[in-house]
Design a protein around this motif. Structure first.
Motif, short mmCIF file in Angstrom:
data_model
loop_
_atom_site.label_atom_id
_atom_site.label_comp_id
_atom_site.label_asym_id
_atom_site.label_seq_id
_atom_site.Cartn_x
_atom_site.Cartn_y
_atom_site.Cartn_z
N ALA A 55 48.64 -42.98 65.45
CA ALA A 55 47.98 -42.82 64.17
C ALA A 55 48.01 -41.61 63.78
N ILE A 56 48.27 -41.37 62.44
CA ILE A 56 48.13 -39.76 62.05
C ILE A 56 46.89 -39.94 61.17
N VAL A 57 46.09 -38.76 61.22
CA VAL A 57 44.99 -38.81 60.48
C VAL A 57 44.80 -37.29 60.17
N ALA A 58 44.26 -37.03 58.70
CA ALA A 58 43.66 -35.95 58.22
C ALA A 58 42.53 -35.93 57.76
N GLY A 59 41.84 -34.77 58.04
CA GLY A 59 40.44 -35.03 57.90
C GLY A 59 39.79 -33.06 57.92
N GLY A 60 38.65 -33.16 57.47
CA GLY A 60 38.03 -32.06 57.43
C GLY A 60 36.82 -31.88 58.32
N LEU A 61 36.71 -30.93 58.96
CA LEU A 61 35.40 -30.41 59.83
C LEU A 61 34.67 -29.33 59.26
N THR A 62 33.32 -29.39 59.19
CA THR A 62 32.40 -28.54 58.73
C THR A 62 31.65 -28.21 59.79
N GLY A 63 31.34 -26.94 60.20
CA GLY A 63 30.30 -26.45 61.29
C GLY A 63 29.22 -25.93 60.52
N SER A 64 27.85 -25.69 61.13
CA SER A 64 26.69 -25.30 60.34
C SER A 64 25.84 -24.85 61.66
N TYR A 65 25.07 -23.54 61.03
CA TYR A 65 24.14 -23.04 62.10
C TYR A 65 22.75 -22.99 61.38
N HIS A 117 15.47 -18.56 57.66
CA HIS A 117 14.09 -19.72 57.56
C HIS A 117 14.06 -20.30 58.81
N PRO A 118 13.47 -19.51 59.85
CA PRO A 118 13.60 -19.91 61.41
C PRO A 118 12.59 -21.10 61.69
N ASP A 119 11.45 -21.16 60.79
CA ASP A 119 10.54 -22.15 60.92
C ASP A 119 10.94 -23.59 60.35
N ASP A 120 12.10 -23.65 59.58
CA ASP A 120 12.33 -24.84 59.06
C ASP A 120 14.11 -25.36 59.44
N ALA A 121 13.96 -26.12 60.52
CA ALA A 121 15.08 -26.68 61.13
C ALA A 121 16.12 -27.32 59.99
N SER A 122 15.54 -27.68 58.87
CA SER A 122 16.25 -28.36 58.07
C SER A 122 17.31 -27.59 57.14
N LYS A 123 16.80 -26.23 57.15
CA LYS A 123 17.81 -25.31 56.34
C LYS A 123 18.85 -24.62 57.39
N ARG A 124 20.05 -24.78 56.80
CA ARG A 124 21.32 -24.50 57.64
C ARG A 124 22.24 -24.03 56.68
N VAL A 125 23.12 -23.20 57.46
CA VAL A 125 24.15 -22.44 56.73
C VAL A 125 25.52 -23.16 57.24
N ALA A 126 26.09 -23.66 56.30
CA ALA A 126 27.54 -24.10 56.64
C ALA A 126 28.72 -23.30 56.39
N GLY A 127 29.75 -23.36 57.37
CA GLY A 127 30.57 -22.55 57.17
C GLY A 127 31.81 -23.32 56.39
N GLN A 128 33.08 -22.66 56.26
CA GLN A 128 34.28 -23.23 55.41
C GLN A 128 34.64 -24.46 56.36
N GLU A 129 35.09 -25.50 55.56
CA GLU A 129 35.69 -26.55 56.06
C GLU A 129 37.01 -26.37 56.43
N ASP A 130 37.43 -26.83 57.79
CA ASP A 130 38.87 -26.75 58.25
C ASP A 130 39.37 -27.93 58.05
#
Length: 201
Positions: free
Chosen positions: A145-155, A160-173
């Motif tokens: 099969a051939i599949v195309a998709g997007g992957l997005t990393g975040s840190y 906001h070190p005390d709030d784990a829900s706050k994240r910074v997302a990178g550009q989608e690959d």
């Protein structure tokens, strides 16, 4: 003599008619039987071919569905998936469900430790989106099969070190993969994959 000849002549003139009618009736019955038999064979052949086509389409859909699940499960993890021992146990189980034991062995010795390390040390997370899946080839027990998709990393957001829900997302690959599947125990499982790059795109 002439009377007998006349009578014989009368019999000769009238006798072929009943034989001809009987022959035509028998011929008609035979033709009808042959026609019905041919129609029955034709219906059976058409139904058989349609059944094969339906089965092939069902298998293609199963391959596409499993490929999509593989991409989503392999590329969706983060800090919330770490257990008390710092392992991505649930993530590993989700991936193992859609891959072969041979591939699972490779995944657990290479891919999984890298994912666990980046999650534990950097708080890395990843999400995936599938744009489309197509079947390149398929037979009774293997498929590609051939599949195309997007992957997005975040840190974690350091502001906001005390709030784990706050994240910074990178550009989608955006990536394209070639995924090999095998049919094991009636189910399609991923056996390997590789990125499609360069001229392959």
């Amino acid at each position: 003599m002439s009377t007998d000849a006349a009578e014989t002549g009368r019999v000769d003139r009238t006798d072929p008619a009943p034989r001809s009618a009987g022959f035509r009736l028998v011929l008609l019955v035979v033709l009808v039987v042959l026609l019905l038999g041919s129609a029955g064979v034709l219906v059976w052949l058409l139904a058989d071919r349609r059944g094969e086509a339906d089965d092939l389409q069902t298998q293609r859909e199963a391959v596409m569905s499993q490929t999509e699940q593989f991409v989503l499960r392999l590329n969706t993890y983060g800090p919330d998936d770490l257990d008390d021992q710092g392992h991505l146990t649930g993530y590993q189980q989700r991936v193992d469900e859609v891959i072969t034991p041979k591939f699972a062995s490779d995944f657990e010795s290479t891919g999984l430790p890298i994912a666990e390390q980046t999650v534990k040390q950097a708080g890395y997370g990843r999400t995936a989106e599938v744009f489309g899946v197509g079947v390149q080839s398929i037979d009774s027990d293997s498929a590609v099969a051939i599949v195309a998709g997007g992957l997005t990393g975040s840190y974690p957001d350091r502001r906001h070190p005390d709030d784990a829900s706050k994240r910074v997302a990178g550009q989608e690959d955006v990536l394209r993969w070639e995924v090999d599947l095998v049919k094991t125990g009636g189910a399609w499982l991923v056996d390997d994959y590789a990125p499609v790059t360069g001229a392959g795109q």
